[in-house]
Design an enzyme around this catalytic site. Sequence first.
Site, short mmCIF file in Angstrom:
data_model
loop_
_atom_site.label_atom_id
_atom_site.label_comp_id
_atom_site.label_asym_id
_atom_site.label_seq_id
_atom_site.Cartn_x
_atom_site.Cartn_y
_atom_site.Cartn_z
N ASP A 190 40.03 59.10 -24.21
CA ASP A 190 38.60 59.24 -23.97
C ASP A 190 37.75 58.70 -25.12
OD1 ASP A 190 39.31 60.78 -21.61
OD2 ASP A 190 39.79 62.39 -23.01
N LYS A 231 37.26 53.37 -24.26
CA LYS A 231 37.94 52.07 -24.07
C LYS A 231 37.34 51.28 -22.92
CE LYS A 231 41.87 54.25 -23.61
NZ LYS A 231 41.65 55.62 -24.08
N ALA A 280 44.23 58.60 -16.45
CA ALA A 280 43.22 57.97 -17.30
C ALA A 280 41.86 58.08 -16.62
CB ALA A 280 43.57 56.51 -17.51
N HIS A 334 38.30 56.02 -17.25
CA HIS A 334 37.47 55.12 -18.04
C HIS A 334 36.08 55.06 -17.40
CE1 HIS A 334 41.28 52.87 -19.57
NE2 HIS A 334 41.17 54.10 -20.02
N THR A 346 47.31 66.52 -16.64
CA THR A 346 46.22 66.31 -15.69
C THR A 346 46.65 66.67 -14.27
OG1 THR A 346 46.91 64.03 -15.37
CG2 THR A 346 45.24 64.42 -17.08
N ARG A 353 66.00 56.66 -11.34
CA ARG A 353 66.29 55.53 -10.42
C ARG A 353 66.53 55.92 -8.97
NH1 ARG A 353 70.83 54.51 -14.16
NH2 ARG A 353 70.24 56.68 -14.45
N THR A 373 51.57 62.19 -23.18
CA THR A 373 51.78 61.77 -21.80
C THR A 373 53.17 61.12 -21.71
OG1 THR A 373 50.77 60.64 -19.92
CG2 THR A 373 50.58 59.53 -22.07
N ARG A 381 37.64 68.93 -17.23
CA ARG A 381 37.87 69.99 -18.22
C ARG A 381 37.01 69.75 -19.47
NH1 ARG A 381 44.31 69.83 -19.07
NH2 ARG A 381 43.96 67.60 -18.82
N ASP A 399 26.14 57.71 -32.05
CA ASP A 399 24.85 58.38 -31.80
C ASP A 399 24.98 59.90 -31.63
OD1 ASP A 399 26.20 57.21 -29.43
OD2 ASP A 399 24.80 58.50 -28.34
#
Length: 459
Positions: A37, A40, A63, A65, A164, A178, A274, A338, A368
């Site tokens: 987070d 990116k 993920a 973004h 997640t 496999r 992860t 969350r 900022d």
Amino acid sequence: MGNRPTIQSTLPTGKQATSVSPLAGRCTAVVGLQWGDEGKGKVVDLLAPAFEAVVRYNGGANAGHSVVVKGERYALHLIPSGILYPGKLAVIGNGVVVDPEVLLKEADGLRSRGVDVSGLVISDRAHVVMPYHKAEDEVRERLISESGGVGAREGDGKGGIGTTKRGIGPCYADKAQRATAVRVGDLANVEALRTKLRRICAFKNATLGAVGCRAFDPEELTIWAAQMGERLRTSIRDTTMLLHDLLETGKPVLFEGANAALLDVDHGTYPFVTSSSTTVLGIPAGTGVPGSRIDRVYGVVKAYSTRVGNGPLPTEQINPIGNRIRERGREFGTTTGRPRRVGWLDLVAVRYSAMLNGVTDLAVMLLDVLAGFDELHVCTAYRHKGVLIERFVPDSEFLYEAQPVYTTMPGFSQEITAATSRADLPAAARAYLDLIEKVVGVPISIVSVGPDRAQTILA
Ligand code: IMP
């Protein structure tokens, strides 16, 4: 070296970015240097115009973004952020685990907002997150939590890993196992898929059934998977060959890392990580493009630290400071909603991640958010059992016991969201950036002072 494209600033002010050339290499990567987070998506979105393809190589729908374009926020989980630029290829490489329902929903959502998604390409060798993977993720977290947690210490990670619950771990586990794996390419061959799913369901129902999961019907799953395959059919390709073809013809490629270095399954704060290789080290295996092709790596750093899920966060602030940063930075998960845990910037950790990734440029995000503090604290060493430690130790037990040693910097009171150059920033904000460069040993090329594309300083 092939063509070295020059990034043109996309600032709508008409200002051309200065001294940004050459921002891009033949293959460039954007990776997170903390616990995810970092912003990116915004960096990828900024760099994407100079590249032919934007490529995801790891992770899945865990993920999140978010990119803000002209005041509109786009939250992407699986589709590379480059999709927001018409004409670019948005490639999901073989190292990604694909939840086809999430993918199709995301593509439909983008389409309905007028985004052209025809550039989406998915590797036939990417693995499919199946419904039983999500069920397993859920049940594992619950059982592990009930049995006392994850770590070696009592109460440590007692909520489980804090995943997640998107089925990421179980899907990667099946990839390694496999015999019980389904790849995107399998979705096109219904008869073979049916046979495979009969075998897989027998196994899953026996194992997951024993721990209270519902039973999975192979015929239902076959119909579901075949429908997904049909809708994705025209996007499924051998992406390894596609990427090599692009590179052979001098086209530049941008890799978009998901999750972040400290969540890397090998190099992160194990076991609170992860299940994929989140650093540039994951690119060769996750796309088929050798590491020697990558000559520019942007390490994305938030101006403070955040973490979702369990595991150590040495600089965590569970107090009004943390609450203020969380509110100003809107630190609530893009994927799960969350609230994120918040702490001061940890440069010991960032320096380690920059080393692992061979970072050539830093992008400092959300600067900022730090406006309004009298003082800013930056962790530049740890004290562990009385010993001063300057090197990161990717070990959860160590990090739980490590006390951050802070360098205290003056804060800045004024808002900086309108700054367009480093010189526009207050002296204290400039000093903060100087400290980051000095401790990490890598120059800062991008500073983000607000969520919009335009609120970016190209240094
Ligand atoms: P999983 O990837 O769902 O298995 O979750 C493992 C850990 O990684 C959890 O602590 C998650 O919160 C964390 N995680 C996974 N992906 C991201 C991400 O993109 N940003 C932040 N945390 C993440």
